[in-house]
Design an enzyme around this catalytic site. Sequence first.
Site, PDB file in Angstrom:
ATOM      1  N   GLU A 119       0.788  -1.250   0.000  1.00 37.65           N
ATOM      2  CA  GLU A 119       0.000   0.000   0.000  1.00 37.65           C
ATOM      3  C   GLU A 119       0.813   1.289   0.000  1.00 37.65           C
ATOM      4  OE1 GLU A 119      -2.667  -0.488   3.360  1.00 37.65           O
ATOM      5  OE2 GLU A 119      -3.706  -2.169   2.436  1.00 37.65           O
ATOM      6  N   GLU A 138      -6.308 -10.858  -0.911  1.00 36.52           N
ATOM      7  CA  GLU A 138      -7.095 -10.596   0.306  1.00 36.52           C
ATOM      8  C   GLU A 138      -8.580 -10.513  -0.028  1.00 36.52           C
ATOM      9  OE1 GLU A 138      -5.675  -7.250   2.600  1.00 36.52           O
ATOM     10  OE2 GLU A 138      -3.591  -7.637   2.113  1.00 36.52           O
TER      11      GLU A 138
END
Length: 330
Positions: free
Chosen positions: A133, A240
């Site tokens: 991220e 995820e």
Amino acid sequence: MTEQLLSLYQQFEKDFKIGAAINRRTMQSSEEVIKKHFNSLTAENEMKFESVHPYEDEYTFEISDKMVAFAEKHQKAMRGHTLVWHNQTSDWIFEQNGGLVEAETLLKRMKDHIDTVVGRYKGRIYSWDVVNEVIADEEDKFYRDSKWYQILGASFIEKAFEYAHLADPDATLLYNDYNESNPAKRDKIYQLVKQLKEKGVPVHGIGMQAHWNIYDPSLDNIRKAIEKYASLGVEVQITEMDVSMFAFNDKRTDLTEPTEKMKELQSERYQQFFEVFKEYKEHIGAVTFWGVADDYTWLHDFPVKGRKNWPFLFDTNQQPKEVLKKIIAK
Ligand code: HAH
């Protein structure tokens, strides 16, 4: 005779691994489902920086060791999550003498962390989310403004991959991010990994987190993201996945069960997602869910604290949803 449901991972064994994130609770409460339906595991929180490295001179591997042992006992492959991130990272790494740490020291600490964690599980973890991220969500911004970035500029990203590769040359190293199917963010992720590849940095794949919902993102945007990432010649992993019953801005809290309409939409979406994954199976190494069954998900607390959600293929009683049979039958 009761009808025997085939196994999800066996259905896709020739195509890609089927993974689940587990934690101390779910590795017990969902053990039977995990054993039968998944062949890859990720620690949801237990290998994050703050979990394994709370103080500079102290590593705490008790729980992550147990998870790796659990995976090996049940012959499940293991992924690693995550080495360099702005969240769930101990504050001490950014601090020195009451102020911000110097660049050189931070880089040394990062290397020590990566060497120790990746080295400990060398040959036992097939793929690491090395950097998580670092791309900004804002359209006019490229990098996220994290402490890593403030202190080291973008250089920490390539260093992280280099250190991880040295620590385990056989592991598949991923850049991992969310909103990965949004066209503007997708293009930045693509640019980042393209630049890294051009510099010879050992990045082997892109992790699409796939925190999706029953309305978004569109199949078209998912396809385009997979195609664009794969065009770099790297592996794509879905890392995820969960399919929330709520649009991201929907903050309603009145439901104790999903509505029929929600269940129908989720079923339809899951079937479509797996059709897309099959289409791109040449590029996809693993499809990992961010949990196992609806009794536990991080979405019970995000983005609305305490609101239930039902994002998986197994219900709150560990039973397969109807859609699982459809995915397996195809
Ligand atoms: C993921 N972030 C993280 O990679 C994972 O480690 C965590 O357990 C759950 C979700 C997704 C995310 C976020 O942290 C904040 C806003 C949006 C999405």
